[in-house]
Design an enzyme around this catalytic site. Structure first.
Site, PDB file in Angstrom:
ATOM      1  N   VAL A 195     -13.672 -34.757  -6.769  1.00 42.00           N
ATOM      2  CA  VAL A 195     -13.259 -34.567  -5.370  1.00 42.00           C
ATOM      3  C   VAL A 195     -13.852 -35.605  -4.415  1.00 42.00           C
ATOM      4  O   VAL A 195     -13.490 -35.624  -3.244  1.00 42.00           O
ATOM      5  CB  VAL A 195     -13.557 -33.150  -4.804  1.00 42.00           C
ATOM      6  CG1 VAL A 195     -12.613 -32.122  -5.348  1.00 42.00           C
ATOM      7  CG2 VAL A 195     -14.995 -32.763  -4.976  1.00 42.00           C
ATOM      8  N   TYR A 206     -26.103 -28.435 -12.174  1.00 45.15           N
ATOM      9  CA  TYR A 206     -24.681 -28.757 -11.942  1.00 45.15           C
ATOM     10  C   TYR A 206     -24.491 -29.535 -10.631  1.00 45.15           C
ATOM     11  O   TYR A 206     -23.843 -30.589 -10.607  1.00 45.15           O
ATOM     12  CB  TYR A 206     -23.873 -27.447 -11.935  1.00 45.15           C
ATOM     13  CG  TYR A 206     -22.443 -27.629 -11.521  1.00 45.15           C
ATOM     14  CD1 TYR A 206     -21.505 -28.168 -12.399  1.00 45.15           C
ATOM     15  CD2 TYR A 206     -22.014 -27.282 -10.237  1.00 45.15           C
ATOM     16  CE1 TYR A 206     -20.184 -28.360 -12.010  1.00 45.15           C
ATOM     17  CE2 TYR A 206     -20.703 -27.467  -9.850  1.00 45.15           C
ATOM     18  CZ  TYR A 206     -19.793 -28.004 -10.731  1.00 45.15           C
ATOM     19  OH  TYR A 206     -18.502 -28.204 -10.346  1.00 45.15           O
ATOM     20  N   LYS A 232     -18.737 -34.619 -15.139  1.00 43.85           N
ATOM     21  CA  LYS A 232     -18.575 -33.602 -16.196  1.00 43.85           C
ATOM     22  C   LYS A 232     -18.350 -34.248 -17.571  1.00 43.85           C
ATOM     23  O   LYS A 232     -18.653 -33.648 -18.600  1.00 43.85           O
ATOM     24  CB  LYS A 232     -17.421 -32.660 -15.844  1.00 43.85           C
ATOM     25  CG  LYS A 232     -17.730 -31.791 -14.618  1.00 43.85           C
ATOM     26  CD  LYS A 232     -16.508 -31.026 -14.120  1.00 43.85           C
ATOM     27  CE  LYS A 232     -16.840 -30.206 -12.879  1.00 43.85           C
ATOM     28  NZ  LYS A 232     -15.636 -29.579 -12.288  1.00 43.85           N
TER      29      LYS A 232
HETATM   30  N1  LIG Z   1     -13.284 -31.299  -8.617  1.00 43.18           N
HETATM   31  C1  LIG Z   1     -14.540 -31.592  -8.308  1.00 43.18           C
HETATM   32  O1  LIG Z   1     -14.934 -32.740  -8.246  1.00 43.18           O
HETATM   33  C2  LIG Z   1     -15.402 -30.423  -7.972  1.00 43.18           C
HETATM   34  C3  LIG Z   1     -16.884 -30.688  -8.071  1.00 43.18           C
HETATM   35  C4  LIG Z   1     -17.687 -30.040  -6.996  1.00 43.18           C
HETATM   36  N2  LIG Z   1     -19.067 -30.373  -7.183  1.00 43.18           N
HETATM   37  C5  LIG Z   1     -17.523 -28.521  -7.014  1.00 43.18           C
HETATM   38  O2  LIG Z   1     -18.238 -27.912  -7.726  1.00 43.18           O
HETATM   39  O3  LIG Z   1     -16.738 -27.949  -6.326  1.00 43.18           O
END
Ligand SMILES: NC(=O)CC[C@H](N)C(=O)O
Length: 310
Positions: free
Chosen positions: A261, A191, A67
Site C-alpha cells: 500500500v 509485522y 511479506k
Molecule cells: N497491502 C498492504 O501493503 C498492507 C500492509 C499494511 N501494513 C497493513 O497491515 O495494513
C-alpha cells in the site's frame, strides 16, 4: 536484448505525465503525506546491470512487499511445516479481510494477506524477542540488496501500531483458533516493523534478485533458498501477490509480483530480471495504479511475461 535504458526512460516520461495517478493510502497517516507525483523504476538484469529512472533512489514504505522477505525467512526457519498454518490459495478478498477466517478455522488463505503475514511474523518471533526478530529481518533484507542503507521507518511503524485495529482484530481472532502462538501485540510489533521497511526501487530490485536467479544471491553466489522454493514463492506472488487484483495483474502484466500500500511493486522475470516500481497512488484494490501500468508497458516492450513463448 531490448534497449532497457531507452525503455525505462520512456516509461518514466510517460508516467510523469499520466493524468490518472490513483490515490495514496490514507489509513496509515504518514503514507497519505507522500507526493502522488512520485514515480520510480529500477531493473536489475541477470548479469547485474541496473537500469533506473525517475525517483528510483528515493526510499518509500515497502509495506506488503516485505511479506515476500518475511515468508522467505520463515520458510528457512521452519520449512514446509509453515503450510500447516497458512494456505496457498488466492483469496479473492481484500488484503485485510477477516471473512474467510471464521469458516476456515483461523488458517489464512495465503501468506500475502495480512492474516497470513501475521502468522508468518508469529513464526519469525519463534523464541526471540520482537526486537531480535525485527533485527534479523532488517539484516536479511540488507544482505539481499547488498546495501546497509536500508532502514525501518519508525514513524510508519508507530502509526500502524496506533491505527491498525483491523490487524489487531485479525491477530486476536487467529489466536482464538490457536493459530498464533505469541501474544498479538508482540507478533504485530514484528509485522508492523517489517511493513515499515523503507527502500528505494533500486534497493528493492536488488533485494529481489534471488527470486529471478533460482534462489541464489548473485553477490555471494550463496543459496538464499533452494531453486524449488524460489519457484514456489514466485508462484505465490503470481497467484496471490495482488490480493483480489491478482487475476487482473496476471492478465495485464503476467509476472510474479508483490504489491504494497506504499505504492511499490516487486516483479520477477525468472532468469531475466528483478524489477521494482513505485508510485504512491493506488487503484481500488490497493495496488499501485502507475506501478501496474509501468509494468504493463515494460512487458509489452520486452516480451518478459511468463506466458510468452520462449
Ligand atoms: N497491502 C498492504 O501493503 C498492507 C500492509 C499494511 N501494513 C497493513 O497491515 O495494513
Amino acid at each position: 536484448m531490448p534497449d532497457l535504458a531507452a525503455i525505462v526512460a520512456d516509461i518514466a516520461a510517460e508516467m510523469a505525465a499520466a493524468p490518472d495517478r490513483g490515490t495514496p493510502a490514507s489509513y496509515i497517516p504518514p503514507l497519505a503525506a507522500v507526493d502522488p507525483a512520485r514515480f520510480g523504476i529500477a531493473i536489475v538484469e541477470a548479469d547485474g546491470t541496473v537500469h533506473a529512472a525517475g525517483d528510483a533512489d528515493m526510499p518509500f514504505s515497502i509495506q506488503s512487499v516485505s511479506k515476500v522477505f518475511a515468508l522467505t525467512l520463515a520458510l528457512g526457519a521452519v520449512g514446509d511445516q509453515l503450510w500447516k498454518r497458512v494456505g496457498r490459495e488466492p483469496s479473492g478478498s481484500a488484503f485485510n479481510s477477516i471473512v474467510q477466517l471464521e469458516t476456515e478455522h483461523g488458517i489464512p488463505r495465503n501468506p500475502f494477506l495480512n492474516a497470513g503475514a501475521i502468522v508468518v511474523s508469529d513464526i519469525l518471533l519463534g523464541r526471540h524477542e520482537p526486537r531480535e526478530a525485527i533485527g534479523e529481518m532488517l539484516r536479511f533484507v540488507r544482505n539481499l540488496a547488498g546495501d546497509d542503507g536500508i532502514f525501518i521507518d519508525e514513524a510508519v511503524a508507530r502509526a500502524e501500531q496506533e491505527t491498525g485495529f483491523r490487524n489487531i482484530a485479525l491477530a486476536n481472532y487467529m489466536r482464538a483458533f490457536g493459530n498464533l502462538h505469541h501474544p498479538a501485540e508482540r507478533v504485530l510489533g514484528v509485522y508492523f516493523h517489517h511493513c515499515a521497511l523503507a527502500m528505494s526501487c533500486r534497493q528493492l530490485a536488488l533485494a529481489g534478485r534471488y527470486l529471478m536467479a533460482g534462489g541464489r544471491n548473485p553477490d555471494t553466489g550463496g543459496s538464499v533458498v533452494s531453486a524449488r522454493r524460489a519457484r514456489r514463492i514466485n508462484a505465490l506472488m503470481l497467484t496471490c501477490g495482488h490480493y483480489d487484483g491478482s487475476g487482473e495483474f496476471a492478465f495485464r502484466v503476467g509476472l510474479p509480483g508483490k504489491s504494497g500500500v506504499g505504492g511499490g511493486i516487486l516483479a520477477v522475470a525468472p532468469g531475466i530480471a528483478s524489477i521494482a516500481v513505485w508510485s504512491p497512488g493506488l487503484n481500488e484494490r490497493g495496488n499501485s495504479q502507475l506501478g501496474t501500468l509501468a509494468l504493463e508497458r515494460l512487458v509489452h516492450r520486452t516480451g518478459w511475461s511468463v506466458f510468452e513463448p520462449r
